[in-house]
Write a protein that holds these residues in place. Structure first.
Motif, PDB file in Angstrom:
ATOM      1  N   GLY A  30      56.186  36.213  48.329  1.00 47.84           N
ATOM      2  CA  GLY A  30      55.372  36.121  47.248  1.00 47.84           C
ATOM      3  C   GLY A  30      54.605  37.581  46.993  1.00 47.84           C
ATOM      4  O   GLY A  30      54.326  38.135  47.926  1.00 47.84           O
ATOM      5  N   PHE A  31      54.451  37.678  45.587  1.00 46.68           N
ATOM      6  CA  PHE A  31      54.052  39.230  45.143  1.00 46.68           C
ATOM      7  C   PHE A  31      52.912  38.895  44.116  1.00 46.68           C
ATOM      8  O   PHE A  31      53.244  38.411  43.162  1.00 46.68           O
ATOM      9  CB  PHE A  31      55.201  40.032  44.728  1.00 46.68           C
ATOM     10  N   ILE A  32      51.762  39.174  44.195  1.00 49.72           N
ATOM     11  CA  ILE A  32      50.807  39.232  43.281  1.00 49.72           C
ATOM     12  C   ILE A  32      50.139  40.550  43.042  1.00 49.72           C
ATOM     13  O   ILE A  32      49.761  41.251  43.823  1.00 49.72           O
ATOM     14  CB  ILE A  32      49.481  38.341  43.801  1.00 49.72           C
ATOM     15  N   HIS A  33      50.122  41.027  42.004  1.00 46.89           N
ATOM     16  CA  HIS A  33      50.057  42.201  41.286  1.00 46.89           C
ATOM     17  C   HIS A  33      49.100  42.310  40.164  1.00 46.89           C
ATOM     18  O   HIS A  33      49.224  41.759  39.135  1.00 46.89           O
ATOM     19  CB  HIS A  33      50.904  43.217  41.062  1.00 46.89           C
ATOM     20  N   ILE A  34      47.831  42.878  40.111  1.00 50.50           N
ATOM     21  CA  ILE A  34      46.759  42.864  38.949  1.00 50.50           C
ATOM     22  C   ILE A  34      46.840  44.674  38.851  1.00 50.50           C
ATOM     23  O   ILE A  34      46.449  45.331  39.736  1.00 50.50           O
ATOM     24  CB  ILE A  34      45.630  42.321  39.094  1.00 50.50           C
ATOM     25  N   TRP A  35      46.901  45.013  37.679  1.00 51.07           N
ATOM     26  CA  TRP A  35      46.949  46.514  37.210  1.00 51.07           C
ATOM     27  C   TRP A  35      46.245  46.633  36.046  1.00 51.07           C
ATOM     28  O   TRP A  35      46.742  46.165  34.844  1.00 51.07           O
ATOM     29  CB  TRP A  35      48.471  46.942  37.035  1.00 51.07           C
ATOM     30  N   THR A  36      45.102  47.349  36.037  1.00 51.10           N
ATOM     31  CA  THR A  36      44.349  47.454  34.826  1.00 51.10           C
ATOM     32  C   THR A  36      44.248  49.173  34.338  1.00 51.10           C
ATOM     33  O   THR A  36      44.491  49.748  35.409  1.00 51.10           O
ATOM     34  CB  THR A  36      42.889  46.755  34.808  1.00 51.10           C
ATOM     35  N   HIS A  37      43.997  49.237  33.074  1.00 51.29           N
ATOM     36  CA  HIS A  37      44.076  50.531  32.458  1.00 51.29           C
ATOM     37  C   HIS A  37      42.315  50.261  31.855  1.00 51.29           C
ATOM     38  O   HIS A  37      42.342  50.174  30.643  1.00 51.29           O
ATOM     39  CB  HIS A  37      44.836  50.960  31.468  1.00 51.29           C
ATOM     40  N   PRO A  38      41.501  50.679  32.698  1.00 54.45           N
ATOM     41  CA  PRO A  38      40.195  50.393  32.249  1.00 54.45           C
ATOM     42  C   PRO A  38      39.877  51.255  30.828  1.00 54.45           C
ATOM     43  O   PRO A  38      39.203  50.698  30.084  1.00 54.45           O
ATOM     44  CB  PRO A  38      39.241  50.930  33.349  1.00 54.45           C
TER      45      PRO A  38
END
Length: 337
Positions: free
Chosen positions: A53-61
């Protein structure tokens, strides 16, 4: 001469994690360029079924955007949408945090920081896919911070259960999470060989996270295409050995890839010397992977890897994440038809 990717680099030594480093730094950071990003990553696995399983959170603030989600696969897939579950949202607001810094994504996944930097509970349900996840990750080692104080990895005990199509997949094992903020992450294609991020936790006392390119001296598949100086092949790398955080004084890696399966990694051999003089070899057999398009100009082969330490004889389950770009994929791919 091949390019370098600055966001993978680490200077000598280590930084110091802070008590609030699980929480969003966001637009408070000095970097105001639109390429500045912030990420959270958690992995989990159930090796009997080959589940990863792979959980990824990627923001551009500075753009106020969030790209985030999860996927779960059993064995290798030719396409990300062939996963048992795939649920990402690319363009959503970065207003994913409550007043306590906990996370709720657009797809319904929640992350509750029950004890910041030490314990978090992650839950997700997707009735349409007959899928649910309930997991607690708890630290068994300290967060290992890069010297720039903007990126860390941490070994966690992952305990939980996936339910998929009426079957339960319970797990209780070690995994390594990843967290970063405040640096630019350009989306352009790089004219360079694959960059591989590899990790494994043999026990609460012995783990590693090593990233870099293949060693040109070991005749990689891209030999003759790129000119890589020997002192430029290692990116960030550490070994945690019974309470000591150690950098590497020597690194050499070769990855075997499967041309008939989209150049996915199938085997790694890492030879290294720690800064205290200890020599180690880690051999990784990739038992299942997915070609994940983390962004349009990059392909990241992510997968479950069985690692063996030659010197100790220990084995563990860990991960491979290898990023490839257009120039390499074009030059290495066989014509179709």
């Amino acid at each position: 001469m091949a390019e370098a990717i600055e966001w993978t680099k680490s200077a000598v030594g280590f930084g110091t994690p802070g008590p609030n480093d699980d929480f969003y730094h966001g637009r408070t950071l000095p970097e105001k360029h639109h390429e500045m990003t912030e990420t959270w990553y958690w992995g989990f696995n159930e090796p009997v079924s080959g589940m990863h399983g792979f959980i990824h959170i990627w923001t551009h603030p500075n753009l106020e955007l969030c790209t985030a989600g999860l996927f779960v696969h059993m064995g290798s897939k030719r396409d990300q949408l062939a996963c048992e579950l795939f649920d990402f949202r690319n363009f959503t607001p970065d207003t994913i945090f409550d007043d306590n810094g906990n996370i709720t994504l657009a797809n319904g996944l929640t992350v509750e920081f029950e004890k910041p930097m030490e314990r978090m509970r992650i839950r997700y349900a997707n009735p349409d896919r007959a899928f649910s996840l309930d997991m607690v990750q708890e630290a068994v080692q300290p967060a290992i911070m890069r010297s720039n104080n903007a990126h860390f990895e941490q070994t966690m005990r992952s305990v939980g259960k996936v339910v998929f199509e009426g079957c339960d997949y319970a797990f209780d094992n070690l995994t390594i999470r990843d967290r970063s903020w405040g640096e630019r992450r350009p989306e352009g294609g790089h004219k360079m060989p694959p960059y591989t991020w590899m990790n494994g936790a043999f026990s609460k006392d012995f783990s590693f996270c090593i990233s870099g390119l293949d060693d040109p001296a070991r005749n990689p598949d891209w030999a003759g295409l790129y000119d890589i100086a020997p002192d430029k092949i290692m990116s960030d790398a550490w070994v945690y050995d019974h309470g000591e955080q150690l950098r590497l004084s020597r690194y050499s890696k070769i990855t075997e890839r499967a041309p008939e399966c989209g150049l996915r990694p199938v085997r790694h051999v890492i030879d290294c010397t720690l800064e205290n003089g200890r020599e180690l070899q880690f051999t990784g057999e990739v038992v299942g992977s997915v070609p994940w398009h983390c962004w349009q100009n990059a392909l990241c082969h992510t997968g479950l890897t069985l690692w063996t330490c030659t010197q100790t004889g220990e084995t563990c389950w860990g991960e491979t994440q290898e990023v490839q770009w257009n120039d390499y994929a074009y030059r290495m791919s066989r014509p179709v038809g």
